[in-house]
Write a protein that holds these residues in place. Sequence first.
Motif, PDB file in Angstrom:
ATOM      1  N   VAL A 568       0.843  -1.197   0.000  1.00  0.00           N
ATOM      2  CA  VAL A 568       0.000   0.000   0.000  1.00  0.00           C
ATOM      3  C   VAL A 568       0.877   1.245   0.000  1.00  0.00           C
ATOM      4  O   VAL A 568       1.378   1.656   1.035  1.00  0.00           O
ATOM      5  N   PRO A 569       1.094   1.844  -1.162  1.00  0.00           N
ATOM      6  CA  PRO A 569       1.876   3.079  -1.183  1.00  0.00           C
ATOM      7  C   PRO A 569       1.045   4.222  -0.592  1.00  0.00           C
ATOM      8  O   PRO A 569      -0.187   4.204  -0.675  1.00  0.00           O
ATOM      9  N   ARG A 570       1.721   5.195   0.002  1.00  0.00           N
ATOM     10  CA  ARG A 570       0.987   6.346   0.546  1.00  0.00           C
ATOM     11  C   ARG A 570       0.462   7.215  -0.580  1.00  0.00           C
ATOM     12  O   ARG A 570       1.177   7.483  -1.549  1.00  0.00           O
ATOM     13  N   ILE A 571      -0.799   7.577  -0.460  1.00  0.00           N
ATOM     14  CA  ILE A 571      -1.396   8.495  -1.431  1.00  0.00           C
ATOM     15  C   ILE A 571      -2.043   9.567  -0.574  1.00  0.00           C
ATOM     16  O   ILE A 571      -3.232   9.512  -0.268  1.00  0.00           O
ATOM     17  N   ALA A 572      -1.226  10.519  -0.129  1.00  0.00           N
ATOM     18  CA  ALA A 572      -1.672  11.466   0.895  1.00  0.00           C
ATOM     19  C   ALA A 572      -2.949  12.183   0.469  1.00  0.00           C
ATOM     20  O   ALA A 572      -3.042  12.703  -0.649  1.00  0.00           O
ATOM     21  N   THR A 598      -8.951   0.949  -1.878  1.00  0.00           N
ATOM     22  CA  THR A 598      -9.303   0.629  -0.491  1.00  0.00           C
ATOM     23  C   THR A 598     -10.368   1.579   0.034  1.00  0.00           C
ATOM     24  O   THR A 598     -10.693   2.585  -0.593  1.00  0.00           O
ATOM     25  N   GLY A 599     -10.849   1.240   1.221  1.00  0.00           N
ATOM     26  CA  GLY A 599     -11.794   2.127   1.897  1.00  0.00           C
ATOM     27  C   GLY A 599     -11.114   3.391   2.395  1.00  0.00           C
ATOM     28  O   GLY A 599     -11.757   4.277   2.941  1.00  0.00           O
ATOM     29  N   GLY A 600      -9.802   3.481   2.257  1.00  0.00           N
ATOM     30  CA  GLY A 600      -9.075   4.635   2.783  1.00  0.00           C
ATOM     31  C   GLY A 600      -8.534   5.540   1.690  1.00  0.00           C
ATOM     32  O   GLY A 600      -7.552   6.245   1.892  1.00  0.00           O
ATOM     33  N   ARG A 636      -2.566   5.826   9.334  1.00  0.00           N
ATOM     34  CA  ARG A 636      -2.953   5.197   8.071  1.00  0.00           C
ATOM     35  C   ARG A 636      -3.267   6.295   7.071  1.00  0.00           C
ATOM     36  O   ARG A 636      -2.380   6.890   6.511  1.00  0.00           O
ATOM     37  N   THR A 637      -4.547   6.576   6.879  1.00  0.00           N
ATOM     38  CA  THR A 637      -4.874   7.540   5.838  1.00  0.00           C
ATOM     39  C   THR A 637      -5.516   8.788   6.422  1.00  0.00           C
ATOM     40  O   THR A 637      -6.080   8.752   7.499  1.00  0.00           O
ATOM     41  N   VAL A 638      -5.368   9.876   5.724  1.00  0.00           N
ATOM     42  CA  VAL A 638      -6.133  11.074   6.026  1.00  0.00           C
ATOM     43  C   VAL A 638      -7.025  11.281   4.802  1.00  0.00           C
ATOM     44  O   VAL A 638      -6.564  11.723   3.746  1.00  0.00           O
ATOM     45  N   LYS A 639      -8.273  10.904   4.943  1.00  0.00           N
ATOM     46  CA  LYS A 639      -9.175  11.026   3.797  1.00  0.00           C
ATOM     47  C   LYS A 639      -9.520  12.493   3.582  1.00  0.00           C
ATOM     48  O   LYS A 639      -9.530  13.277   4.518  1.00  0.00           O
TER      49      LYS A 639
END
Lengths: 841, 133
Positions: A568-572, A598-600, A636-639
Motif C-alpha cells: 500500500v503506497p501512501r497516497i496522501a 481501499t476504503g481509505g 494510516r490515511t487522512v481522507k
Amino acid sequence: MKAKKIVVVGNGMVGHYYVEQLAKQNAGHDITVIGAEPRPAYDRVHLSEVFSGKNPEDLALTTREHYKDIGVHAHFGDAVARIDRKAKEVITDLGRRFAYDKLVLATGSYPFVPPVPGSDQAGCLTYRTIDDLGAIRAHARDGKVGVVIGGGLLGLECANALKSLGLETHVVEFAPGLMGVQLDNGGSVMLRQMIEELDVQVHTSKATQKIVPGNERRLRMEFADGSALETDMIVFSAGIRPYDQLAKAADITVGERGGIVIDYHCRTSDSDIFAIGECALFGGRIYGLVAPGYRMADAALSQLTDTPVPFQGADMSTKLKLLGIDVGSIGDSHGKSLHNGQPPAAFLYSNDRERVYKKIVVSADGKKLLGAVLVGDCSDYDTLLQFFLNDMELPANPEGIILPADNGATPLLAGMSLPATATICSCLNVTKGAIVAAIDGGCCSVADVKATTKASTGCGGCAALLKSTVNEELAARGAEINNYVCEHFAYSRQEMFHLIKVGSLKSFDEVLHKHGNGRGCDVCKPAVASILASLFNDYVLKKEHASLQDTNDTFLANMQKDGTYSIVPRIAGGEITAEKLIVIGEVAKKYKLYTKITGGQRIDLFGARINQLPEIWSELVAAGFETGHAYGKALRTVKSCVGSTWCRYGVQDSVSMAILIENRYKGVRSPHKLKSAVSGCTRECAEAQSKDFGVIATENGWNLYVCGNGGMKPRHADLFATDLDDATLIQYIDRFLMFYIRTADRLQRTSVWMNNLEGGLDYLREVIIEDKLGIAAELEAQMALLLDTYQCEWKTTIEDPEKLQRFRQFVNSTEEDAHVVFVQERGQPRPAKDNERAALA
Amino acid sequence: MGTALHKQFNHEPIAVFSKANLLENSGVCALINGVQVAVFYLPTETPPLYAIDNYDPIGGANVLSRGIVGDINGELVVASPLYKQHFSLHSGRCLEDDSVQVSVYQARLEGDAVIVMLQKAQSQKQNIVQDIA
Ligand code: SRM
Ligand SMILES: Cc1cc2nc3c(=O)[nH]c(=O)nc-3n(C[C@H](O)[C@H](O)[C@H](O)COP(=O)(O)OP(=O)(O)OC[C@H]3O[C@@H](n4cnc5c(N)ncnc54)[C@H](O)[C@@H]3O)c2cc1C
Ligand code: SF4
Ligand code: FES
C-alpha cells in the motif's frame, strides 16, 4: 401465593425493572407488558449519550427475544387506551384486550409544553424518547441556533445536546435562577457563570409570550419584557407531567396537580391496581428520578410475595455532569427545614477563581449532615452522601470537609469505613454489604462485581465509589489489581512508557533486563517496539528491533491468508497524479498483483511474494512513492473531500489540509492505528467524524473532532474545538496525538481510550487546550522529534543489502513457495481455494 | 546468501547453510526435499537452534518462520503471524489447541555451518542431546 395474570402498562425504565424482577421470582405468574413506544425499554437516563456517539441500540435495557426467553408476553407500539375495572381488562388503541388479576401502571411522564401561542409549530420539540432524538437531530442539521426552554436539570442536559450538535445554544428560564429545585442561590449563580463561559447563553426571568415565524431564523420568541430571540428550533424542557389519564378515566384517584395517588404498598385507590415510577404520586410528590421508581417497583413486587416491604419515600440527591460541569445536590440543599426543632447551620466555600462552590447544611449541634450543594467540584459528593444517608456523625469541624486540601481540610473516609448497610449504588439499591458478599463469592474486579450485583449499571453516578470500595476490599484481602501488559512485565503500557522514557532505555533487551522477566512474547515485544518507536523513532528493522515486530512490520507489508503480502503506497489525502496512477498500474501488471481501491482512498496491491517485495518497492520508490504504513500501528490515511478548490459548497481547502496532516504524521508509531479525515464543509463527505481525529471546515477555520472510529464498535468523534486557525489546529493535534501515545493501553484505539479516560472530553480539553498538566510544551517537543526523524522505511530498506536478506522465502534455495497458487477471477489473480488447489495439482 | 546445498547424509535429507543466514531471535525458512522447515536462532538459549514445520496447520500457509518468538510460562514458543496461536519450539505442540501439532526437526550448529535434518526429533530431550555443536 397463587399464580396470577399480571399486566404491566408502560415499558419504560421502571416498568421494565418490574417485569424483569417479577420474572425472576419464578412464581408462575402470567406476565404481559404493553408499551406505547415502538421499542422495548431503554435507558432514558443516558439518552444524551446518543449525541456524543452512542447508538440508540446501545441504550437498550432488554430485547424482544429476551422477554420471550423469560416467558413474558410483550407488545410494543400499541398504547393502552382504557381500563375496564369491572371486567378487569385493559383495551389498547388497536382494540386488543388483556385480562388481569393485578394491573401495574408504569406509564411514566411526558414533557410539559406550556400553552404559549405558537408552541405547536414545526421546530417546537420535546426531549424524552429516542424518537425525539431523531427530530432534534433533523432540525439541528439545517439550523444554526437552538433554544431550550427550562433551566432545570433536564433543560441543561438538553442544552448540552444542542451544543454538541454544533448549534449556538440558548437556555431560557422563567425563574430567576438555574436548577432552582436542587441548588441554592449561590450555587445557581456559579453554575450560570460557568455555563456562560461555555458559550451557552442563559436568559433568566424570561416568560415566553408567543412564538411566531422569524425574520433571520425560522422562529422568533417574544418575551413578556418586550425582548425577542430568533432561533431555528425550541426544545421544551419546562417540567414533566405524569401520564395519569388512564387512571383518571377509570375513576382512580389522581392528585390535584396530576399523578396517580399511591400508598406505602404502591397501591392505587383500586387495590388490584398499582402505580410505580414517574406516573405515581406518593406523599404529595412525584419522584422524577429513576432510583425511587425502582424502589416503588420493589415495594409493588413484594405485594405478590409473603414478605411485603413498604415504599417510604426516597432520597432525591443527585450528582450530574451538566455541560461538563459537576453539579451535586444532597438532601435539604436550601437549608429550609428544622432539625429537632432547631434551624440548621450552613457552611459555605466559594471560590470564584477556580469556579468552585460548596455548601453543607448541618444540624445545629454540627453532628449531622442535612444537605449539600456542590458546583464545579463533586469530588466530595459520594462521601457526603454516605454521611447523609447513613445518618453518620460528622467530624468535629464539619467545615473542614469542604475546604481545599491544603487549607486544613478534614480527610474524609473512603469506602472502607462505611457500614455494611451503606448504599453504594442507589439506582440498583446495592449496599456495601452486597459488594463485600460478591467479593467473598469470588468476584475479583470491578467488572465482576458490576456483573454480579448490577451496581453502577444505572446512572453511573456511583462508579467512583464502587471502584474505591471494591479496590479497597480487594487490597484488604491482599489481592493485586492489575492491567499488566503480559506475564513478562508487571506494568501497564502507560507505566512501561514512563519507565522506558525515564530510564532512557533503547532496546527490548534492556527493558526486559531492567523491568521484566522471562524472554518476552508476541504481546510485549511489539508493545515495547512501539514505545521505543514513539520515543526515539529508530528505523524499525534496526538489528535490535527487528525480531520484536509482527510480521507485517518486519516485512513492511500486510500478510494475507496464503502467506503472500499486500503493498500500500501512501497516497496522501487520496490525491494522485495520472503519472503515478500509471506507475501503480504498470507495477501491478508486471508482478501480476490484484489491485483494489481501499476504503481509505488509496490503492492496495495484493499477492506479492516475500521475495518480490523489495523489487516492487524499488520501482515504487523510484517513481516517488513512500510506504503507506498499512502494516504499522501508525497513521494510516487522512481522507479528504475535494473541498473549496472544486466543490461549490466547500469553505476551506480540505485537500491541502489533508495532505499536510498526512505528511506531517506519517510514520508516527502509536498504541493502535490512527486515521483521520478532512471535510471541506459540514456536508462532511470525508466522514471526519468517524476518525481518530477529524477536521471539518467552517467559515472561520476548522472544527476539530477527536476519538471517533468505524470498525467493530463505531463511535462518533466528539467535537473538541471550533473555528481553529491552521496553526492552532496542528498544535492541538500534535498535543492530542502525543498525549494518546503516552497514556493509552496497548492496542487501544482513541475511542476506547477516551471512554476510559477519567474526566473524559473535558479533561482532555483541559490537558490539550488549557495545559492543565503543564505538559503541552513537552508533548509538542516529543512530536517535533518524531517528525524530524521520519524516514520512509521502504526507502531505507531497499538501500541496505543486509536488510534485504530477510526478504527470502528460503535460505538455501531460490525456489518459490509451492503452496501459493493463484487462479483468475474477473481478470485478476486471487488465492486458489482448497478445492481449486487440488484440481490444479 | 548461504550455499544452497542439499545432500544425503545417513540416508536422511538435510540442509546445510552458513550461519550468517540466521536472524537473531527470529526465524528463517529452509527447503529440504520439498518440506519447508522453520529454523529459529536464539543465541542466549541452550540449545540455540530450533527447527519445526514452516506450515501453520491452522492458518493453512507456510508462515511459522515469520512469527515472533518468546516464552509462555517458560516454554519457548513461536506465535503464528496469521492467527497468533503459539507453537512450542521444543515439542511442536500448539498451546491453544491440544489436537494440533507440528513436526520438530533436528538442527545444529557446526562451526559456521547450520545443519538441519528432516529426521524428526522424537522428543524434546532428544532434540537437545542431538545438538553436539
Ligand atoms: C484494505 C482495506 C479494505 C479494503 O479493501 O478497502 C482494509 C484491510 C484490512 N483491515 Fe481495515 N481495511 C481498510 C479500511 C478500513 C476502514 C475504513 C477506513 O479506514 O476508512 C476501517 C474502519 C475505520 C476505522 O478503522 O475506524 C477498517 C477497520 C479495520 C479494523 C477494526 C478496527 C477497530 O478499531 O475496530 C481492523 C482490525 C484491527 O485493526 O485490529 C482492520 C484490519 C485490517 C487488516 C489489516 C486485517 C489484517 O490483519 O489482515 C486488513 C489488511 C489489509 C491489507 O492486507 O492491506 N481494519 N479498515 C482498507 C485499507 C484502507 C487503507 O487504505 O489503509
Ligand atoms: C434526558 C433525560 C435525562 C434523565 N436523567 C436522569 C438522571 O440522570 N437520573 C435519574 O434518576 N433520572 C433521570 N431522568 C429521569 C428518568 O429517565 C425517569 O425517572 C425514568 O425514566 C422513569 O421511569 P418510568 O418507567 O416511570 O417512566 P418512563 O421511562 O417514561 O416510561 C414510561 C413508558 O410508558 C409508556 N406509556 C405511557 N402511557 C402508556 C399507555 N397508555 N400504554 C402503554 N404505554 C404507555 C411510555 O411511552 C413510556 O415508554 C432523565 C430523563 C430524561 C428524559
Ligand atoms: S472488513 Fe474484514 S475482511 Fe474486509 S478488509 Fe477489513 S478486515 Fe479484511
Ligand atoms: S447510583 Fe446510579 S448506577 Fe449506581
